[in-house]
Design an enzyme around this catalytic site. Sequence first.
Site, PDB file in Angstrom:
ATOM      1  N   SER A  85       3.512   1.344  -1.952  1.00 26.96           N
ATOM      2  CA  SER A  85       4.088   1.315  -3.295  1.00 26.96           C
ATOM      3  C   SER A  85       3.777   2.557  -4.098  1.00 26.96           C
ATOM      4  CB  SER A  85       3.523   0.131  -4.067  1.00 26.96           C
ATOM      5  OG  SER A  85       4.289  -0.979  -3.794  1.00 26.96           O
ATOM      6  N   GLY A 124       0.810  -1.220   0.000  1.00 25.10           N
ATOM      7  CA  GLY A 124       0.000   0.000   0.000  1.00 25.10           C
ATOM      8  C   GLY A 124       0.841   1.268   0.000  1.00 25.10           C
TER       9      GLY A 124
END
Length: 473
Positions: free
Chosen positions: A423, A421
């Site tokens: 990323s 999340g």
Amino acid sequence: MPNQPCCLLAAILRTLKQLWSRPAPLIPQAKPFLSCGDLPGKPRKKMPATTKRPLKERCSVQWMVITVLIVLTLLGLLITGAYFLKILIDTNFFFCKTSFKFIPRSKVCDGKADCANREDELMCVTNLTINSSFPVRLVTNSSVLQVYTRSGSWRLVCGEGWQIQHTQQVCQQLGFSSNPSSSTVAVNLLPSSIKTGFSAVAPKNGTASGISDLLTDKPSCTSGSVIALSCSECGLTLGLEDRIVGGTDTTVEHWPWQVSLKINGQHTCGGSLVTPRWLVTAAHCVASTGNEVDQWTVQTAQTSLSSSGEPVDKVIINGQYSSENNDYDIAMMRLVTPIKLQGTSYPVCLPPYGQQLKANQSLWVTGWGYTQERGKVSTILQQANIPLIDRATCLQLYGSIITPRMLCAGFVQGKVDACQGDSGGPLVLMDDRWQLAGIVSWGVGCARANWPGVYSNVDELLDWIYTVMQKNP
Ligand code: ARG
């Protein structure tokens, strides 16, 4: 208040029952319901003196209430039905406006035109591969300009003859449009590594397509100084002091370039604004999901995750991205409306070319990702301070899977790291202004010992970033 809907229902029923049963004491023999509207001319029984409302009026009230209730119920059912039908159609079909027909979603952005005017192939995520370096670059911390001239070498640009329109031209070429300015730097203050040659503007006939067309090579600068540029407003914060696993709560004022990318309102990845319109994220965020540009929205200027978001009109993935080893893990998105530069939304600076990051250099990673390896996303933006891990150690830990487009940051002993999340989100460093050093890309689990976070190495991807912005002004 407990059982509120129940009470309401009971009250409605009670009222109906009262309306129903009230006539009983007034009419000696209560008539059946259907006899409410007596036929005209039919003899009626005389009303007792105490009766307040005539029978006809009472009946019409009953009918009215019942009719209103039935109509409301039907209306409610109709609206709910229509709503679910719309969702069903929207998720499974695409409507071609020009040819006035529905096509299955799977045919949208599949490379074949199914609507008239290729309408189904216009708003798709695209790939861009570049095969040469961008001919203009800013180097060192003072953003000194280097141009790849027609003689085939990188050259600094002398101050003599340089004018504001040249500054504007170069900044535009680099994809920036707001308030550019230039300054000069004394040649003898520059590292010899960048003194690979000089050039200066010379009056030219004909049209120039890039700044290199206006430059002539020179053995040295008569002014003794070269041009440095400031093309964008970036890297400043209003954050006063100075999830991520092992991080702390923060606010968007500290990291105003941080955005959340959403598919159907759901946070999917992080991203960083690099201009008021363009943001940088990870290719793997976009490549595995949503091929259609309008599936994506971007939440800007917010500390807490919500479902709100701004529309985007371009999503471009690096054509060399490999889902096998996450090489070239970078993509860019363009907002339909540029952000307003303010304390809660402000771009981060792109680093100068060829910046050598020092081992253990202090970096910050931010995001709303999992706060534990198998955890949940955090609603409040998280930050963590992590050091850069030198390339040799990074290669030792991960092996040859690490390419030049990757860098490692974090602690060899684990405990603090980016996670699912996060990323696409920023890894930044402070050097006069905040600069984007990396993009959250991958790792083995989260915050595990010997498996630090791996980030896309922005320095190696600058040519691609500038090309994207230049080709889509
Ligand atoms: N790939 C992950 C994502 O999509 C981010 C992984 C980062 N992992 C790490 N250990 N640093 O959100």
